[in-house]
Design a protein around this motif. Sequence first.
Motif, PDB file in Angstrom:
ATOM      1  N   ALA A 157       0.840  -1.204   0.000  1.00 34.80           N
ATOM      2  CA  ALA A 157       0.000   0.000   0.000  1.00 34.80           C
ATOM      3  C   ALA A 157       0.871   1.248   0.000  1.00 34.80           C
ATOM      4  O   ALA A 157       2.027   1.215   0.436  1.00 34.80           O
ATOM      5  N   PRO A 158       0.331   2.377  -0.452  1.00 35.45           N
ATOM      6  CA  PRO A 158       1.088   3.625  -0.426  1.00 35.45           C
ATOM      7  C   PRO A 158       1.381   4.066   1.015  1.00 35.45           C
ATOM      8  O   PRO A 158       0.721   3.628   1.959  1.00 35.45           O
ATOM      9  N   THR A 159       2.345   4.951   1.164  1.00 34.72           N
ATOM     10  CA  THR A 159       2.785   5.415   2.479  1.00 34.72           C
ATOM     11  C   THR A 159       1.627   5.956   3.305  1.00 34.72           C
ATOM     12  O   THR A 159       1.567   5.718   4.505  1.00 34.72           O
ATOM     13  N   LYS A 160       0.692   6.655   2.687  1.00 40.32           N
ATOM     14  CA  LYS A 160      -0.430   7.211   3.463  1.00 40.32           C
ATOM     15  C   LYS A 160      -1.238   6.103   4.137  1.00 40.32           C
ATOM     16  O   LYS A 160      -1.754   6.289   5.241  1.00 40.32           O
ATOM     17  N   GLN A 161      -1.354   4.936   3.510  1.00 47.79           N
ATOM     18  CA  GLN A 161      -2.067   3.819   4.127  1.00 47.79           C
ATOM     19  C   GLN A 161      -1.241   3.177   5.237  1.00 47.79           C
ATOM     20  O   GLN A 161      -1.777   2.734   6.245  1.00 47.79           O
ATOM     21  N   LEU A 162       0.082   3.134   5.060  1.00 50.05           N
ATOM     22  CA  LEU A 162       0.945   2.629   6.122  1.00 50.05           C
ATOM     23  C   LEU A 162       0.846   3.560   7.341  1.00 50.05           C
ATOM     24  O   LEU A 162       0.759   3.098   8.484  1.00 50.05           O
ATOM     25  N   VAL A 163       0.824   4.861   7.087  1.00 51.38           N
ATOM     26  CA  VAL A 163       0.672   5.840   8.161  1.00 51.38           C
ATOM     27  C   VAL A 163      -0.684   5.676   8.835  1.00 51.38           C
ATOM     28  O   VAL A 163      -0.791   5.731  10.072  1.00 51.38           O
ATOM     29  N   ALA A 164      -1.747   5.459   8.054  1.00 52.91           N
ATOM     30  CA  ALA A 164      -3.080   5.261   8.628  1.00 52.91           C
ATOM     31  C   ALA A 164      -3.091   4.049   9.562  1.00 52.91           C
ATOM     32  O   ALA A 164      -3.670   4.104  10.659  1.00 52.91           O
TER      33      ALA A 164
END
Length: 172
Positions: A157-164
Amino acid sequence: MASKRGKQTIRDMFLSMVLIVAAAGVIYVFVPHDDKADPVQTVDYRVELATARRAAPYPVAAPSGLPDGWKATSVSYDGADGSSWHLGFIDPDGRYVAVEQSTTPAKKYVPDVSQDAEDTGRTETVAGQEWQYWKGAKYDALVLNADGATTVVTGSAPTKQLVAMATALTTS
């Protein structure tokens, strides 16, 4: 007599094949199947989480309050060899995100669980904590060393999803 017998064998074999194909067709028609069903099977990880939280020598992390669309797909805890916790998800866009924890040192553990991602030297601030950002050909990862464990949020997943996912993690 021998030539007649050979012809019967070929004819019988052909009839047998027709019968087998017909039976398979009937079975296919009458066995229920749903071609539109979601192939991703979700798992309920609550029991494994409770077990891991009792057994692990560190605070075991799991998400709380993820938005709709996230599906837990795999869970495991191995008390031997680093006390490894794994919780896999599919995000709303169909990408993979996993939470991995272990007492194994980050330099050894992170490449194993992140498909050979490497430390970029960058950090990402998540819920007031500095997570290391690792980049890989297949998976990227956010890595936090705290409370006697290496916590890794990794996946395609993109970084924003990892952050989420990292933002949603709780240890209680």
